[in-house]
Motif scaffolding. Structure first.
Motif, PDB file in Angstrom:
ATOM      1  N   PHE A 110       3.944 -11.920  14.784  1.00 50.19           N
ATOM      2  CA  PHE A 110       4.861 -10.887  14.304  1.00 50.19           C
ATOM      3  C   PHE A 110       4.709  -9.593  15.070  1.00 50.19           C
ATOM      4  O   PHE A 110       5.674  -8.906  15.362  1.00 50.19           O
ATOM      5  CB  PHE A 110       4.696 -10.656  12.794  1.00 50.19           C
ATOM      6  CG  PHE A 110       5.527 -11.594  12.016  1.00 50.19           C
ATOM      7  CD1 PHE A 110       6.823 -11.249  11.664  1.00 50.19           C
ATOM      8  CD2 PHE A 110       5.042 -12.845  11.697  1.00 50.19           C
ATOM      9  CE1 PHE A 110       7.617 -12.138  10.990  1.00 50.19           C
ATOM     10  CE2 PHE A 110       5.834 -13.743  11.017  1.00 50.19           C
ATOM     11  CZ  PHE A 110       7.131 -13.390  10.658  1.00 50.19           C
ATOM     12  N   SER A 146      10.749   3.745   6.925  1.00 47.58           N
ATOM     13  CA  SER A 146      11.318   3.052   5.785  1.00 47.58           C
ATOM     14  C   SER A 146      10.756   1.641   5.692  1.00 47.58           C
ATOM     15  O   SER A 146      10.602   1.084   4.617  1.00 47.58           O
ATOM     16  CB  SER A 146      12.844   3.045   5.839  1.00 47.58           C
ATOM     17  OG  SER A 146      13.304   1.992   6.640  1.00 47.58           O
ATOM     18  N   MET A 147      10.408   1.076   6.815  1.00 46.88           N
ATOM     19  CA  MET A 147       9.757  -0.227   6.771  1.00 46.88           C
ATOM     20  C   MET A 147       8.400  -0.101   6.085  1.00 46.88           C
ATOM     21  O   MET A 147       8.017  -0.926   5.260  1.00 46.88           O
ATOM     22  CB  MET A 147       9.573  -0.766   8.190  1.00 46.88           C
ATOM     23  CG  MET A 147       8.448  -1.778   8.299  1.00 46.88           C
ATOM     24  SD  MET A 147       8.457  -2.612   9.889  1.00 46.88           S
ATOM     25  CE  MET A 147       6.729  -2.815  10.176  1.00 46.88           C
ATOM     26  N   LEU A 151       4.868  -5.357  -1.703  1.00 51.06           N
ATOM     27  CA  LEU A 151       4.660  -6.600  -2.437  1.00 51.06           C
ATOM     28  C   LEU A 151       3.910  -7.618  -1.595  1.00 51.06           C
ATOM     29  O   LEU A 151       3.044  -8.328  -2.082  1.00 51.06           O
ATOM     30  CB  LEU A 151       6.001  -7.175  -2.876  1.00 51.06           C
ATOM     31  CG  LEU A 151       6.577  -6.486  -4.115  1.00 51.06           C
ATOM     32  CD1 LEU A 151       8.048  -6.815  -4.268  1.00 51.06           C
ATOM     33  CD2 LEU A 151       5.797  -6.903  -5.356  1.00 51.06           C
ATOM     34  N   LEU A 165      11.959 -17.345   0.044  1.00 46.08           N
ATOM     35  CA  LEU A 165      11.611 -17.123   1.447  1.00 46.08           C
ATOM     36  C   LEU A 165      10.904 -18.338   2.035  1.00 46.08           C
ATOM     37  O   LEU A 165      11.153 -18.725   3.174  1.00 46.08           O
ATOM     38  CB  LEU A 165      10.721 -15.883   1.593  1.00 46.08           C
ATOM     39  CG  LEU A 165      11.446 -14.549   1.512  1.00 46.08           C
ATOM     40  CD1 LEU A 165      10.454 -13.409   1.597  1.00 46.08           C
ATOM     41  CD2 LEU A 165      12.485 -14.433   2.622  1.00 46.08           C
ATOM     42  N   MET A 185       3.233 -13.416   8.265  1.00 42.75           N
ATOM     43  CA  MET A 185       3.735 -12.078   8.017  1.00 42.75           C
ATOM     44  C   MET A 185       2.747 -11.307   7.172  1.00 42.75           C
ATOM     45  O   MET A 185       2.454 -10.148   7.436  1.00 42.75           O
ATOM     46  CB  MET A 185       5.074 -12.210   7.296  1.00 42.75           C
ATOM     47  CG  MET A 185       6.028 -11.073   7.553  1.00 42.75           C
ATOM     48  SD  MET A 185       7.435 -11.166   6.452  1.00 42.75           S
ATOM     49  CE  MET A 185       8.480 -12.306   7.256  1.00 42.75           C
ATOM     50  N   SER A 205       5.086 -10.088  -9.754  1.00 39.49           N
ATOM     51  CA  SER A 205       5.957 -10.201 -10.911  1.00 39.49           C
ATOM     52  C   SER A 205       6.721 -11.511 -10.823  1.00 39.49           C
ATOM     53  O   SER A 205       6.690 -12.199  -9.813  1.00 39.49           O
ATOM     54  CB  SER A 205       6.946  -9.047 -10.924  1.00 39.49           C
ATOM     55  OG  SER A 205       7.769  -9.140  -9.790  1.00 39.49           O
ATOM     56  N   VAL A 212       5.461 -18.996   7.949  1.00 42.61           N
ATOM     57  CA  VAL A 212       5.990 -17.711   8.390  1.00 42.61           C
ATOM     58  C   VAL A 212       5.545 -16.593   7.460  1.00 42.61           C
ATOM     59  O   VAL A 212       5.106 -15.530   7.901  1.00 42.61           O
ATOM     60  CB  VAL A 212       7.533 -17.750   8.456  1.00 42.61           C
ATOM     61  CG1 VAL A 212       8.084 -16.377   8.801  1.00 42.61           C
ATOM     62  CG2 VAL A 212       7.971 -18.773   9.475  1.00 42.61           C
ATOM     63  N   ARG A 272      13.460   4.650  10.596  1.00 47.69           N
ATOM     64  CA  ARG A 272      13.533   3.230  10.313  1.00 47.69           C
ATOM     65  C   ARG A 272      12.128   2.648  10.177  1.00 47.69           C
ATOM     66  O   ARG A 272      11.842   1.848   9.314  1.00 47.69           O
ATOM     67  CB  ARG A 272      14.283   2.530  11.439  1.00 47.69           C
ATOM     68  CG  ARG A 272      14.935   1.266  10.985  1.00 47.69           C
ATOM     69  CD  ARG A 272      15.588   0.545  12.113  1.00 47.69           C
ATOM     70  NE  ARG A 272      16.699   1.264  12.699  1.00 47.69           N
ATOM     71  CZ  ARG A 272      17.250   0.922  13.850  1.00 47.69           C
ATOM     72  NH1 ARG A 272      16.786  -0.100  14.524  1.00 47.69           N
ATOM     73  NH2 ARG A 272      18.250   1.601  14.333  1.00 47.69           N
ATOM     74  N   VAL A 287      11.368 -14.542  -5.206  1.00 43.44           N
ATOM     75  CA  VAL A 287      11.602 -14.109  -3.836  1.00 43.44           C
ATOM     76  C   VAL A 287      10.743 -14.899  -2.857  1.00 43.44           C
ATOM     77  O   VAL A 287      11.244 -15.429  -1.865  1.00 43.44           O
ATOM     78  CB  VAL A 287      11.332 -12.599  -3.697  1.00 43.44           C
ATOM     79  CG1 VAL A 287      11.272 -12.198  -2.237  1.00 43.44           C
ATOM     80  CG2 VAL A 287      12.416 -11.812  -4.405  1.00 43.44           C
ATOM     81  N   GLY A 303       9.862 -11.724 -10.634  1.00 40.72           N
ATOM     82  CA  GLY A 303      10.897 -11.514  -9.615  1.00 40.72           C
ATOM     83  C   GLY A 303      10.361 -11.829  -8.232  1.00 40.72           C
ATOM     84  O   GLY A 303      11.008 -12.506  -7.433  1.00 40.72           O
ATOM     85  N   PHE A 304       9.171 -11.400  -7.978  1.00 42.52           N
ATOM     86  CA  PHE A 304       8.608 -11.630  -6.656  1.00 42.52           C
ATOM     87  C   PHE A 304       8.325 -13.107  -6.425  1.00 42.52           C
ATOM     88  O   PHE A 304       8.441 -13.606  -5.315  1.00 42.52           O
ATOM     89  CB  PHE A 304       7.332 -10.803  -6.477  1.00 42.52           C
ATOM     90  CG  PHE A 304       6.821 -10.850  -5.075  1.00 42.52           C
ATOM     91  CD1 PHE A 304       7.624 -10.395  -4.035  1.00 42.52           C
ATOM     92  CD2 PHE A 304       5.569 -11.362  -4.785  1.00 42.52           C
ATOM     93  CE1 PHE A 304       7.164 -10.438  -2.732  1.00 42.52           C
ATOM     94  CE2 PHE A 304       5.112 -11.409  -3.484  1.00 42.52           C
ATOM     95  CZ  PHE A 304       5.911 -10.941  -2.455  1.00 42.52           C
ATOM     96  N   ARG A 326       9.605  -1.665  -0.504  1.00 41.15           N
ATOM     97  CA  ARG A 326       8.986  -2.380  -1.620  1.00 41.15           C
ATOM     98  C   ARG A 326       8.473  -3.742  -1.163  1.00 41.15           C
ATOM     99  O   ARG A 326       7.452  -4.222  -1.618  1.00 41.15           O
ATOM    100  CB  ARG A 326      10.022  -2.608  -2.729  1.00 41.15           C
ATOM    101  CG  ARG A 326      10.328  -1.387  -3.514  1.00 41.15           C
ATOM    102  CD  ARG A 326      11.175  -1.769  -4.715  1.00 41.15           C
ATOM    103  NE  ARG A 326      10.398  -2.505  -5.714  1.00 41.15           N
ATOM    104  CZ  ARG A 326      10.929  -3.035  -6.808  1.00 41.15           C
ATOM    105  NH1 ARG A 326      12.211  -2.932  -7.024  1.00 41.15           N
ATOM    106  NH2 ARG A 326      10.185  -3.677  -7.672  1.00 41.15           N
ATOM    107  N   PHE A 327       9.238  -4.336  -0.278  1.00 39.69           N
ATOM    108  CA  PHE A 327       8.897  -5.667   0.186  1.00 39.69           C
ATOM    109  C   PHE A 327       7.518  -5.693   0.829  1.00 39.69           C
ATOM    110  O   PHE A 327       6.679  -6.536   0.540  1.00 39.69           O
ATOM    111  CB  PHE A 327       9.971  -6.128   1.175  1.00 39.69           C
ATOM    112  CG  PHE A 327       9.723  -7.484   1.746  1.00 39.69           C
ATOM    113  CD1 PHE A 327       9.434  -8.563   0.921  1.00 39.69           C
ATOM    114  CD2 PHE A 327       9.805  -7.697   3.113  1.00 39.69           C
ATOM    115  CE1 PHE A 327       9.228  -9.816   1.443  1.00 39.69           C
ATOM    116  CE2 PHE A 327       9.597  -8.953   3.644  1.00 39.69           C
ATOM    117  CZ  PHE A 327       9.303 -10.016   2.811  1.00 39.69           C
ATOM    118  N   ILE A 328       7.278  -4.706   1.684  1.00 40.38           N
ATOM    119  CA  ILE A 328       5.991  -4.622   2.350  1.00 40.38           C
ATOM    120  C   ILE A 328       4.882  -4.440   1.318  1.00 40.38           C
ATOM    121  O   ILE A 328       3.841  -5.095   1.371  1.00 40.38           O
ATOM    122  CB  ILE A 328       5.971  -3.416   3.326  1.00 40.38           C
ATOM    123  CG1 ILE A 328       7.002  -3.615   4.427  1.00 40.38           C
ATOM    124  CG2 ILE A 328       4.595  -3.186   3.878  1.00 40.38           C
ATOM    125  CD1 ILE A 328       6.522  -4.429   5.580  1.00 40.38           C
TER     126      ILE A 328
END
Lengths: 321, 403
Positions: B145, B199-200, B208, B231, B243, B221, B239, B196, B227, B223-224, B204-206
């Motif tokens: 990555f 923001s990365m 999590l 993914l 990551m 959670s 992957v 940018r 997700v 929700g995750f 929230r994704f990062i």
């Protein structure tokens, strides 16, 4: 009618007019009665501006009709919309799709995750090129106004890159199919250049890079070519510096124009600049003559580009396959 | 990402250049002529950023400004992104080694000129090596990555150009740094890159993804769960693991990255910085220039003015395109060489008048939309610029010294 869909990828250094060439190629194919999809992938709305229509949504819209009864549809591919569409189409991710958005993953995937943006953009082109309506392919040709020469190989090859990251799974399969299309016999990558040193060098480097990745190079399109106005006699005289301002001034006076010698000097200077440009163009054209790809020339149109100009340029692009 | 034109024309006007707007001369907008010499002579000018869409002559403009400043006695470094081969050679930029090197052949009078070409990946690697322990750095540098991010993330080049600018500035070795910006899909990418990246880092994704790596999986959670399983289904499990490993290893660097991005952003807004927007007299390039001017105003970044390159001028404006063309028609059919040559010159002139009129329209339109922006036009040269003499000539044209 459509046995297979041709894919034309149009690239070129910034400022060489690749959007114009892509649009002219679309008009040319529509002129042969074909149904064409013209896509842009860089969010610039260059197509809408060329055709003088409102900004394009993420939706295929008819923007022009060819003289031969063909049609040009246009699409501005937006990576976020493409991702949501992709998820809905292949995974039926209703609830999870929304969750992805909520967790910022759509944003992450389309702006940050390496290569994903490019996979989505090429993936949408792939989908359009493979789409069928009633047993036939929907489009005879798909034309992509692609990223510039400096990034084109990486862009088209991005699916290989993803294939390197994702060893198994649906994304991998998708990436493999896209790469297969990029290297298929119906695909051509055309490079647009102007006859100046740096763009020509980039074109030659681009051809080498594309070729080494087995991506099929089509035509090299020499855009904005200034036609030569000077006869051999005038060229020689200008090069030798033997065009006398006084003589030019007297010709001007005889025909009822300004007789001022400084005006004559200015005209001679303009002629010399024209000659120097021509020589530079010729030298760069010679370099490209050896690049191993067919060349097509498009003239510089001094009135700028509008729909009429696109028709004019389209006539020159009839040979592109 | 941020919108393009959130600024109204009235706020835009007040923020444009504190410098350069007062000169006389032949500027085409009501903002007056961009006084390049005043800008370069002012010791308060520490950074000049040349920006604009691809193919408008940014690199040449940046190099010409740097050379001119150095020959005026300033100590200058020019950071180029992608120079034409022969121009690079003439500046001694034969290898991409990320180190500023002196340019030989500049007529220096107490000044100095160094030049460097940006190596994006190397700049990124250096940042990692500087801020992580050796084992961690090794772990990051080999992660797939990271390799993808450092070589192909849309925006890495822009961000690394900013990073390098910050580094060069921090050394204090030069009193003026001239930066050329990457050939982005849009001139605006350059401004968005630091944001940018931030923001990365804040996404929230990062957070999590990081959570499980940080020990107790208390943040996972329901929700995750959906997700990650989605993914995994799409990408394949390996992957996501890669990551997560990458992000965990990168975690310690994140704070530093954000701080630096913010620092560079502040540097761009500082008083010693001047943006020079470069354009060619073509509709698309002028449109990009407009967006850029609006964005700079919105971000409170100091705009020095607009450079319009490759403009066609004429010393025979008294002969209109129509007159020239009709006279040419009569002359080229004549038998005398003199007549035919004069006729051909008039045809060339007619074409030039038409081009000049179109370019003038574009410049006027820009001037009307951005009345406060000082502008300078640089005449089109017949040949390419590939040596210091050529750069000097461009410098003269930029400063309005004539040819």
């Amino acid at each position: 009618m459509a046995q297979s869909t041709q894919l034309h990828v149009v690239t070129g250094k910034g400022g060489t007019g690749k959007t114009t060439v892509a649009a002219a190629l679309a008009m040319s194919l529509a002129g042969q009665g074909k149904k064409v999809l013209l896509c842009e992938v860089e969010g610039r709305q260059g197509i809408a501006q060329l055709f003088d229509v409102p900004p394009l949504p993420y939706e295929e819209r008819k923007i022009a009709v060819g003289l031969g009864g063909g049609e040009v549809y246009a699409l501005a591919i937006d990576p976020e919309a493409a991702l949501l569409e992709y998820l809905a189409m292949y995974y039926r991710l209703g609830r999870a799709g929304k969750a992805l958005d909520k967790f910022g993953i759509i944003d992450f995937a389309t702006t940050i995750a390496p290569g994903v943006r490019d996979v989505l953009l090429t993936g949408k082109v792939y989908e359009a090129a493979r789409r069928r309506t009633g047993g036939r392919f929907t489009y005879d040709a798909v034309i992509m106004d692609a990223p510039p020469t400096g990034r084109i190989t990486r862009f088209l090859n991005v699916n290989s890159e993803v294939a390197g990251l994702a060893k198994v799974g649906p994304i991998r399969r998708q990436a493999d199919s896209i790469m297969e299309m990029m290297r298929a016999p119906e695909t051509r990558v055309h490079l647009v250049t102007v006859l100046e040193e740096m763009p020509v060098q980039e074109t030659i480097d681009g051809i080498a890079e594309l070729t080494s990745e087995r991506l099929p190079v089509g035509h090299v399109i020499l855009n904005l070519v200034r036609p030569s106005v000077l006869s051999g006699v005038s060229q020689k005289a200008l090069a030798a510096g033997s065009v006398r301002p006084a003589e030019v001034a007297s010709v001007l006076a005889a025909i009822g124009l300004e007789r001022d010698v400084t005006v004559a000097e200015a005209l001679i200077a303009e002629g010399e600049a024209h000659l120097e440009r021509q020589r530079l163009q010729d030298a760069q054209r010679e370099i490209l003559d050896d690049c191993g790809r067919p060349l097509v020339e498009l003239p510089l149109l001094s009135d700028g580009i509008d729909l009429g100009a696109l028709f004019e340029l389209a006539e020159q692009l009839g040979d592109l396959r | 990402m941020t919108g393009k034109a959130q600024t109204s024309p009235s706020t835009r006007k007040g923020r444009t250049s504190p410098r350069g707007g007062t000169g006389s001369g032949t500027g085409t907008s009501s903002g007056g002529r961009l006084d390049v010499d005043a800008l370069l002579d002012d010791p308060a000018t520490r950074i000049v950023v040349c920006c604009g869409s691809g193919g408008v002559g940014k690199t040449t403009t940046a190099a010409a400004l740097a050379l001119r400043a150095a020959e005026k006695g300033r100590s200058v470094c020019v950071l180029t992104i992608d120079p034409a081969r022969r121009l690079a050679q003439s500046m001694g930029l034969t290898e991409l080694d990320n180190t500023p090197r002196p340019v030989t052949g500049a007529a220096l009078d107490g000044g100095s000129l160094d030049a460097m070409m940006l190596d994006m990946k190397r700049t990124f690697d250096e940042v990692v090596e500087q801020h992580a322990t050796p084992e961690k750095a090794a772990q990051i540098l080999t992660n797939p990555f990271y390799v993808a991010l450092s070589s192909s993330f849309a925006g890495t080049q822009e961000y690394m150009a900013m990073e390098k600018l910050g580094q060069l500035h921090a050394t204090g070795r030069w009193d003026l740094i001239v930066v050329d910006t990457p050939p982005s899909r849009s001139a605006l990418d350059f401004l968005d890159a630091p944001d940018r990246l931030s923001s990365m880092l804040d996404g929230r994704f990062i957070k999590l993804l990081l959570a499980p790596a940080k020990g107790p999986a208390r943040l996972i959670s329901a929700g995750f769960g959906i997700v990650t399983s989605a993914l995994n289904k799409i990408l394949g499990a390996q992957v996501l693991t890669d990551m997560q490993t990458f992000i965990a290893a990168f975690d310690t660097l994140f704070g530093g990255f954000r701080q630096r991005a913010e620092g560079t952003y502040a540097l761009l807004q500082a008083r010693g910085t001047a943006f020079v927007v470069v354009a060619a007299p073509e509709p698309a390039a002028m449109r990009e220039a407009s967006y850029f001017v609006e964005r700079l105003a919105g971000e409170q970044m100091p705009l020095a003015g607009l450079v319009v390159n490759r403009v066609h001028e004429t010393g025979a404006g008294g002969i209109s395109a129509v007159d020239a063309e009709s006279a040419a028609q009569r002359l080229v059919d004549g038998s005398a060489d003199d007549d035919r040559t004069a006729g051909e010159l008039l045809m060339i002139h007619a074409e030039r008048m038409r081009v000049a009129a179109r370019e003038e329209r574009l410049k006027r339109r820009f001037g009307a939309a951005h009345p406060g922006v000082p502008t300078v036009s640089v005449a089109a040269l017949a040949g390419d610029v590939h040596d210091l003499d050529g750069l000097r000539r461009i410098g003269d044209l930029l400063a309005g010294d004539g040819v």
